[in-house]
Design a protein around this motif. Structure first.
Motif, PDB file in Angstrom:
ATOM      1  N   ALA A  18       0.830  -1.201   0.000  1.00 55.09           N
ATOM      2  CA  ALA A  18       0.000   0.000   0.000  1.00 55.09           C
ATOM      3  C   ALA A  18       0.871   1.260   0.000  1.00 55.09           C
ATOM      4  CB  ALA A  18      -0.907   0.007   1.224  1.00 55.09           C
ATOM      5  N   ARG A  19       0.365   2.267  -0.649  1.00 52.93           N
ATOM      6  CA  ARG A  19       1.083   3.539  -0.652  1.00 52.93           C
ATOM      7  C   ARG A  19       0.922   4.211   0.694  1.00 52.93           C
ATOM      8  NH1 ARG A  19       0.548   6.772  -6.273  1.00 52.93           N
ATOM      9  NH2 ARG A  19       0.643   4.977  -7.634  1.00 52.93           N
ATOM     10  N   ARG A  20       1.945   4.977   1.025  1.00 53.20           N
ATOM     11  CA  ARG A  20       1.819   5.730   2.269  1.00 53.20           C
ATOM     12  C   ARG A  20       1.006   6.987   1.978  1.00 53.20           C
ATOM     13  NH1 ARG A  20       6.523   9.550   2.922  1.00 53.20           N
ATOM     14  NH2 ARG A  20       7.447   9.526   0.847  1.00 53.20           N
ATOM     15  N   PRO A  21       0.244   7.454   2.915  1.00 54.59           N
ATOM     16  CA  PRO A  21      -0.614   8.620   2.672  1.00 54.59           C
ATOM     17  C   PRO A  21       0.230   9.888   2.500  1.00 54.59           C
ATOM     18  CG  PRO A  21      -0.761   7.939   4.960  1.00 54.59           C
ATOM     19  CD  PRO A  21       0.063   6.912   4.255  1.00 54.59           C
ATOM     20  N   PHE A  22      -0.235  10.739   1.652  1.00 58.74           N
ATOM     21  CA  PHE A  22       0.445  12.009   1.413  1.00 58.74           C
ATOM     22  C   PHE A  22      -0.109  13.024   2.393  1.00 58.74           C
ATOM     23  CE2 PHE A  22       0.559  16.106  -1.018  1.00 58.74           C
ATOM     24  CZ  PHE A  22       1.919  16.295  -0.937  1.00 58.74           C
ATOM     25  N   ILE A  23       0.746  13.463   3.307  1.00 58.08           N
ATOM     26  CA  ILE A  23       0.332  14.430   4.321  1.00 58.08           C
ATOM     27  C   ILE A  23       0.784  15.813   3.875  1.00 58.08           C
ATOM     28  CG2 ILE A  23       0.566  15.127   6.713  1.00 58.08           C
ATOM     29  CD1 ILE A  23       0.694  12.193   7.388  1.00 58.08           C
ATOM     30  N   LEU A  24      -0.159  16.717   3.819  1.00 59.52           N
ATOM     31  CA  LEU A  24       0.082  18.055   3.301  1.00 59.52           C
ATOM     32  C   LEU A  24       0.243  19.038   4.459  1.00 59.52           C
ATOM     33  CD1 LEU A  24       0.230  19.122   0.426  1.00 59.52           C
ATOM     34  CD2 LEU A  24      -2.168  19.668   0.558  1.00 59.52           C
ATOM     35  N   SER A  25       1.416  19.623   4.599  1.00 57.78           N
ATOM     36  CA  SER A  25       1.664  20.613   5.652  1.00 57.78           C
ATOM     37  C   SER A  25       1.684  22.015   5.035  1.00 57.78           C
ATOM     38  CB  SER A  25       3.008  20.329   6.332  1.00 57.78           C
ATOM     39  OG  SER A  25       4.058  20.512   5.407  1.00 57.78           O
TER      40      SER A  25
ATOM     41  N   GLN B 261       4.434  20.587 -13.272  1.00 58.39           N
ATOM     42  CA  GLN B 261       3.699  19.923 -12.191  1.00 58.39           C
ATOM     43  C   GLN B 261       4.219  18.521 -11.905  1.00 58.39           C
ATOM     44  OE1 GLN B 261      -0.498  20.164 -12.982  1.00 58.39           O
ATOM     45  NE2 GLN B 261      -0.497  22.394 -12.867  1.00 58.39           N
ATOM     46  N   ASP B 262       4.644  17.790 -12.918  1.00 56.47           N
ATOM     47  CA  ASP B 262       5.196  16.449 -12.691  1.00 56.47           C
ATOM     48  C   ASP B 262       6.453  16.523 -11.835  1.00 56.47           C
ATOM     49  OD1 ASP B 262       3.131  15.441 -14.187  1.00 56.47           O
ATOM     50  OD2 ASP B 262       4.347  15.027 -15.970  1.00 56.47           O
ATOM     51  N   ALA B 263       7.292  17.510 -12.086  1.00 56.67           N
ATOM     52  CA  ALA B 263       8.511  17.667 -11.297  1.00 56.67           C
ATOM     53  C   ALA B 263       8.189  18.110  -9.874  1.00 56.67           C
ATOM     54  CB  ALA B 263       9.445  18.668 -11.964  1.00 56.67           C
ATOM     55  N   ILE B 264       7.207  18.987  -9.712  1.00 57.44           N
ATOM     56  CA  ILE B 264       6.795  19.408  -8.359  1.00 57.44           C
ATOM     57  C   ILE B 264       6.308  18.199  -7.579  1.00 57.44           C
ATOM     58  CG2 ILE B 264       5.153  20.800  -7.031  1.00 57.44           C
ATOM     59  CD1 ILE B 264       5.189  22.828  -9.336  1.00 57.44           C
ATOM     60  N   ALA B 265       5.534  17.347  -8.242  1.00 60.31           N
ATOM     61  CA  ALA B 265       5.026  16.144  -7.571  1.00 60.31           C
ATOM     62  C   ALA B 265       6.183  15.270  -7.082  1.00 60.31           C
ATOM     63  CB  ALA B 265       4.112  15.366  -8.511  1.00 60.31           C
ATOM     64  N   LYS B 266       7.216  15.101  -7.884  1.00 60.37           N
ATOM     65  CA  LYS B 266       8.375  14.310  -7.463  1.00 60.37           C
ATOM     66  C   LYS B 266       9.084  14.962  -6.291  1.00 60.37           C
ATOM     67  CE  LYS B 266       9.308  12.122 -11.885  1.00 60.37           C
ATOM     68  NZ  LYS B 266      10.187  12.042 -13.047  1.00 60.37           N
ATOM     69  N   ILE B 267       9.204  16.290  -6.325  1.00 61.35           N
ATOM     70  CA  ILE B 267       9.896  17.003  -5.251  1.00 61.35           C
ATOM     71  C   ILE B 267       9.171  16.859  -3.924  1.00 61.35           C
ATOM     72  CG2 ILE B 267      10.549  19.316  -4.438  1.00 61.35           C
ATOM     73  CD1 ILE B 267      11.104  20.008  -7.413  1.00 61.35           C
TER      74      ILE B 267
ATOM     75  N   CYS C  37       4.668  12.968  -4.144  1.00 65.00           N
ATOM     76  CA  CYS C  37       3.324  12.453  -4.397  1.00 65.00           C
ATOM     77  C   CYS C  37       3.152  12.240  -5.891  1.00 65.00           C
ATOM     78  CB  CYS C  37       2.257  13.408  -3.850  1.00 65.00           C
ATOM     79  SG  CYS C  37       2.097  14.942  -4.754  1.00 65.00           S
ATOM     80  N   ALA C  38       2.024  11.680  -6.268  1.00 65.16           N
ATOM     81  CA  ALA C  38       1.707  11.492  -7.685  1.00 65.16           C
ATOM     82  C   ALA C  38       1.215  12.821  -8.265  1.00 65.16           C
ATOM     83  CB  ALA C  38       0.625  10.426  -7.834  1.00 65.16           C
ATOM     84  N   PRO C  39       1.469  13.061  -9.556  1.00 64.84           N
ATOM     85  CA  PRO C  39       0.999  14.310 -10.177  1.00 64.84           C
ATOM     86  C   PRO C  39      -0.510  14.513 -10.037  1.00 64.84           C
ATOM     87  CG  PRO C  39       2.528  13.206 -11.645  1.00 64.84           C
ATOM     88  CD  PRO C  39       2.277  12.273 -10.492  1.00 64.84           C
ATOM     89  N   LYS C  40      -1.272  13.438 -10.134  1.00 65.65           N
ATOM     90  CA  LYS C  40      -2.724  13.549 -10.000  1.00 65.65           C
ATOM     91  C   LYS C  40      -3.102  13.989  -8.585  1.00 65.65           C
ATOM     92  CE  LYS C  40      -6.928  10.870 -10.776  1.00 65.65           C
ATOM     93  NZ  LYS C  40      -7.475   9.584 -11.201  1.00 65.65           N
ATOM     94  N   THR C  41      -2.399  13.438  -7.585  1.00 66.57           N
ATOM     95  CA  THR C  41      -2.648  13.829  -6.191  1.00 66.57           C
ATOM     96  C   THR C  41      -2.287  15.295  -5.986  1.00 66.57           C
ATOM     97  OG1 THR C  41      -2.160  11.574  -5.467  1.00 66.57           O
ATOM     98  CG2 THR C  41      -2.088  13.293  -3.788  1.00 66.57           C
TER      99      THR C  41
ATOM    100  N   ARG D 108      -4.980  17.447  -7.476  1.00 66.44           N
ATOM    101  CA  ARG D 108      -6.238  17.360  -6.729  1.00 66.44           C
ATOM    102  C   ARG D 108      -6.139  18.067  -5.379  1.00 66.44           C
ATOM    103  NH1 ARG D 108      -7.123  13.036  -3.677  1.00 66.44           N
ATOM    104  NH2 ARG D 108      -5.917  11.711  -5.061  1.00 66.44           N
ATOM    105  N   ARG D 109      -5.028  17.875  -4.670  1.00 65.55           N
ATOM    106  CA  ARG D 109      -4.923  18.376  -3.299  1.00 65.55           C
ATOM    107  C   ARG D 109      -4.291  19.766  -3.203  1.00 65.55           C
ATOM    108  NH1 ARG D 109      -3.528  13.992   0.572  1.00 65.55           N
ATOM    109  NH2 ARG D 109      -3.850  15.658   2.069  1.00 65.55           N
ATOM    110  N   CYS D 110      -3.571  20.183  -4.228  1.00 72.60           N
ATOM    111  CA  CYS D 110      -2.867  21.475  -4.184  1.00 72.60           C
ATOM    112  C   CYS D 110      -3.269  22.385  -5.347  1.00 72.60           C
ATOM    113  CB  CYS D 110      -1.355  21.254  -4.209  1.00 72.60           C
ATOM    114  SG  CYS D 110      -0.720  20.328  -2.820  1.00 72.60           S
TER     115      CYS D 110
END
Length: 182
Positions: free
Chosen positions: A2-9, A26-32, A35-39, A42-44
Motif C-alpha cells: 500500500a502507498r503511504r498517505p500524502f500528508i500536506l503541511s 507539475q510532474d517535477a513538483i510532484a516528485k519534489i 506524491c503522484a501528479p494527480k494527487t 487534486r490536493r494542491c
C-alpha cells in the motif's frame, strides 16, 4: 504494498506555490514533494494556480516599473501587448521589397468605433487640408523608412481606418545608425 498517505503541511503548500510560480512543471513538483501528479493537482490546486498568478503579477509589476522609469523596451513591449499595437513595414519601403518610393508615409490604422460617417468625412477633410500645404520630404540616405502603426480592437467586427500622414519639417523620422542596422 500500500502507498503511504500524502500528508500536506503548510510548508509543503508554500513549497508547491513557490515552485509553480517559478515555472517548474507539475510532474517535477510532484516528485519534489513526494506524491503522484494527480494527487498534487487534486490536493494542491489552489497553490498551483496561486503560485503562477503571484509570479505573473510580480513580473507585471517589474515591467510596469521599468516602463515608468523610461525603459524604452519595456514601454514598447507594454504598448504592443496591452494595446494590441504592432509594427509592420510600409508598402513603399524598399527594405520590405515594395516599390522604391521617395516619400515616407506614416500610416495610422484606427478602429471604426461605429463613428458617424459625416464626422469621419469631416476629420478626413481636415486632415487633407492640414497636410495640403506641407511639402513632401524625400527620404534622405541613412534614414529609417516609414513604419505603419496598427491598432486593432477585438470584437465582433474588425474594421480599420487608414490615415496616411506624410512626414514634414515638424515630424520627420529619426536618423538611423550608419551601419544600416537600425
Amino acid at each position: 504494498m500500500a502507498r503511504r498517505p500524502f500528508i500536506l503541511s503548510d510548508a509543503t503548500r508554500a513549497k508547491v506555490r513557490y515552485l509553480a510560480g517559478v515555472g517548474v512543471p507539475q510532474d517535477a513538483i510532484a516528485k519534489i514533494v513526494g506524491c503522484a501528479p494527480k494527487t498534487l493537482r487534486r490536493r494542491c490546486r489552489d497553490e498551483l494556480d496561486r503560485g503562477v498568478a503571484e509570479a505573473n503579477a510580480q513580473m507585471c509589476g517589474y515591467l510596469f516599473a521599468a516602463a515608468k522609469a523610461g525603459n524604452i523596451a519595456a514601454i514598447i513591449f507594454s504598448i504592443k501587448t496591452r494595446l494590441n499595437w504592432r509594427e509592420s513595414k510600409a508598402a513603399d519601403d524598399p527594405m520590405s521589397g515594395g516599390a522604391t518610393g521617395s516619400h515616407a508615409n506614416a500610416v495610422l490604422i484606427l478602429p471604426d468605433n461605429s463613428r458617424d460617417p459625416e464626422l469621419t468625412q469631416v476629420l478626413k477633410d481636415a486632415q487633407q487640408k492640414y497636410f495640403a500645404g506641407k511639402r513632401q520630404q524625400q527620404l534622405a540616405p541613412g534614414r529609417t523608412p516609414a513604419v505603419k502603426l496598427t491598432k486593432l480592437e477585438g470584437g465582433p467586427r474588425q474594421t480599420k481606418q487608414t490615415i496616411e500622414v506624410p512626414p514634414d519639417d515638424d515630424h520627420d523620422l529619426p536618423p538611423s545608425t550608419s551601419d544600416g542596422s537600425g
